[in-house]
Design a protein around this motif. Structure first.
Motif, PDB file in Angstrom:
ATOM      1  N   UNK A  22       6.505-110.543 -63.347  1.00 53.07           N
ATOM      2  CA  UNK A  22       5.548-111.566 -63.713  1.00 53.07           C
ATOM      3  C   UNK A  22       6.250-112.729 -64.396  1.00 53.07           C
ATOM      4  N   UNK A  23       7.257-112.431 -65.211  1.00 52.06           N
ATOM      5  CA  UNK A  23       7.956-113.469 -65.963  1.00 52.06           C
ATOM      6  C   UNK A  23       8.654-114.458 -65.042  1.00 52.06           C
ATOM      7  N   UNK A  24       8.968-114.047 -63.810  1.00 48.55           N
ATOM      8  CA  UNK A  24       9.645-114.930 -62.872  1.00 48.55           C
ATOM      9  C   UNK A  24       8.718-115.955 -62.230  1.00 48.55           C
ATOM     10  N   UNK A  25       7.413-115.848 -62.516  1.00 48.95           N
ATOM     11  CA  UNK A  25       6.437-116.746 -61.920  1.00 48.95           C
ATOM     12  C   UNK A  25       6.366-118.050 -62.709  1.00 48.95           C
ATOM     13  N   UNK A  38       8.217-129.618 -54.278  1.00 51.35           N
ATOM     14  CA  UNK A  38       8.585-128.592 -55.260  1.00 51.35           C
ATOM     15  C   UNK A  38       9.682-127.745 -54.627  1.00 51.35           C
ATOM     16  N   UNK A  39      10.921-127.951 -55.072  1.00 49.27           N
ATOM     17  CA  UNK A  39      12.072-127.253 -54.484  1.00 49.27           C
ATOM     18  C   UNK A  39      12.057-125.764 -54.773  1.00 49.27           C
ATOM     19  N   UNK A  40      11.750-125.402 -56.025  1.00 47.26           N
ATOM     20  CA  UNK A  40      11.887-124.008 -56.452  1.00 47.26           C
ATOM     21  C   UNK A  40      10.657-123.191 -56.083  1.00 47.26           C
ATOM     22  N   UNK A  41      10.899-121.989 -55.579  1.00 43.63           N
ATOM     23  CA  UNK A  41       9.821-121.036 -55.336  1.00 43.63           C
ATOM     24  C   UNK A  41       9.045-120.825 -56.629  1.00 43.63           C
ATOM     25  N   UNK A  42       7.735-120.673 -56.524  1.00 42.94           N
ATOM     26  CA  UNK A  42       6.910-120.433 -57.714  1.00 42.94           C
ATOM     27  C   UNK A  42       7.024-119.003 -58.189  1.00 42.94           C
ATOM     28  N   UNK A  43       7.563-118.118 -57.353  1.00 45.57           N
ATOM     29  CA  UNK A  43       7.619-116.697 -57.707  1.00 45.57           C
ATOM     30  C   UNK A  43       9.020-116.108 -57.612  1.00 45.57           C
ATOM     31  N   UNK A  44       9.905-116.736 -56.871  1.00 41.41           N
ATOM     32  CA  UNK A  44      11.208-116.137 -56.625  1.00 41.41           C
ATOM     33  C   UNK A  44      11.143-115.051 -55.569  1.00 41.41           C
ATOM     34  N   UNK A  45       9.963-114.841 -54.995  1.00 41.28           N
ATOM     35  CA  UNK A  45       9.751-113.836 -53.957  1.00 41.28           C
ATOM     36  C   UNK A  45       9.404-114.553 -52.667  1.00 41.28           C
ATOM     37  N   UNK A  46      10.047-114.213 -51.547  1.00 43.18           N
ATOM     38  CA  UNK A  46       9.728-114.887 -50.285  1.00 43.18           C
ATOM     39  C   UNK A  46       8.251-114.749 -49.945  1.00 43.18           C
ATOM     40  N   UNK A  47       7.685-115.807 -49.379  1.00 43.22           N
ATOM     41  CA  UNK A  47       6.289-115.772 -48.983  1.00 43.22           C
ATOM     42  C   UNK A  47       6.071-114.868 -47.786  1.00 43.22           C
ATOM     43  N   UNK A  48       4.862-114.326 -47.686  1.00 40.70           N
ATOM     44  CA  UNK A  48       4.446-113.462 -46.579  1.00 40.70           C
ATOM     45  C   UNK A  48       3.571-114.313 -45.659  1.00 40.70           C
ATOM     46  N   UNK A  49       4.124-114.713 -44.504  1.00 39.75           N
ATOM     47  CA  UNK A  49       3.418-115.626 -43.599  1.00 39.75           C
ATOM     48  C   UNK A  49       2.104-115.038 -43.100  1.00 39.75           C
ATOM     49  N   UNK A  50       2.054-113.726 -42.877  1.00 41.34           N
ATOM     50  CA  UNK A  50       0.815-113.095 -42.400  1.00 41.34           C
ATOM     51  C   UNK A  50      -0.279-113.200 -43.455  1.00 41.34           C
ATOM     52  N   UNK A  51       0.065-112.956 -44.716  1.00 47.56           N
ATOM     53  CA  UNK A  51      -0.919-113.113 -45.782  1.00 47.56           C
ATOM     54  C   UNK A  51      -1.294-114.585 -45.942  1.00 47.56           C
ATOM     55  N   UNK A  52      -0.309-115.474 -45.765  1.00 45.55           N
ATOM     56  CA  UNK A  52      -0.581-116.910 -45.836  1.00 45.55           C
ATOM     57  C   UNK A  52      -1.589-117.347 -44.792  1.00 45.55           C
ATOM     58  N   UNK A  53      -1.488-116.792 -43.581  1.00 48.18           N
ATOM     59  CA  UNK A  53      -2.448-117.109 -42.521  1.00 48.18           C
ATOM     60  C   UNK A  53      -3.849-116.667 -42.929  1.00 48.18           C
ATOM     61  N   UNK A  54      -3.936-115.501 -43.586  1.00 48.53           N
ATOM     62  CA  UNK A  54      -5.230-115.014 -44.057  1.00 48.53           C
ATOM     63  C   UNK A  54      -5.795-115.957 -45.122  1.00 48.53           C
ATOM     64  N   UNK A 149       3.051-119.385 -52.182  1.00 43.73           N
ATOM     65  CA  UNK A 149       4.277-119.077 -51.431  1.00 43.73           C
ATOM     66  C   UNK A 149       3.948-118.516 -50.050  1.00 43.73           C
ATOM     67  N   UNK A 150       2.905-117.703 -49.954  1.00 41.77           N
ATOM     68  CA  UNK A 150       2.505-117.129 -48.674  1.00 41.77           C
ATOM     69  C   UNK A 150       1.996-118.218 -47.730  1.00 41.77           C
TER      70      UNK A 150
END
Length: 161
Positions: A22-25, A38-54, A149-150
């Motif tokens: 959580x602290x990485x968010x 915004x260059x930096x990821x908001x989470x540091x975790x790669x986005x999940x394109x399938x969830x992003x589509x949802x 990110x998703x």
């Protein structure tokens, strides 16, 4: 007694690990924009394109299709025409630009009607003019950092043929 201590240590370790994730968010107020991007990821975790589509296609989440057409989501009915079609978005904008647009499009397109999906302050609260009971304090963002990110990961897949 030893078993109880072991359980306590494991629970504490699990709490520390989840807290570290959580602290990485990046909090909405701490997002760094450069010309709207915004260059930096908001989470540091790669986005999940399938969830992003949802998120893009769901009325209960981002509901992007209320204003945008998305050919990849042709099965989602009643797509809007207020905003530009998102087909080819991954070719038109970089990942950093997409992240900035989803988080707060008004920094790129002044006067945009697009909601700022990762903004919590600076809003006018018209409820005060009528009832004096508008919510106080910071609002929660429309989408979580990981949902942003998703969505960015999904939009990045929408390339021109």
């Amino acid at each position: 007694m030893g078993g109880h201590m072991k359980t306590t240590i494991l629970t504490l370790a699990a709490a520390l690990i989840s807290g570290a994730a959580w602290a990485g968010e990046t909090a909405p107020g701490d997002v760094v924009y450069a010309d709207g991007a915004v260059e930096a990821s908001l989470t540091g975790t790669p986005g999940d394109a399938a969830n992003g589509a949802m998120v893009v296609g769901s009325k209960k989440h981002g509901n992007c299709v209320a204003c945008h057409q998305v050919g990849a989501l042709a099965d989602v009915p009643f797509q809007g025409e207020i905003g530009p079609a998102l087909d080819g978005a991954g070719s038109r904008w970089s990942e950093a630009e997409l992240r900035g647009l989803v988080a707060n499009a008004k920094l790129t397109f002044e006067g945009s009607m697009m909601p700022s999906f990762y903004r919590i302050d600076g809003y006018i609260r018209p409820g005060d003019a009528y009832t004096g009971k508008a919510a106080k304090g910071a609002l929660t963002p429309l989408l979580s950092a990981q949902e942003i990110e998703d969505v960015v990961a999904f939009l990045a897949t929408l390339k021109d043929e």
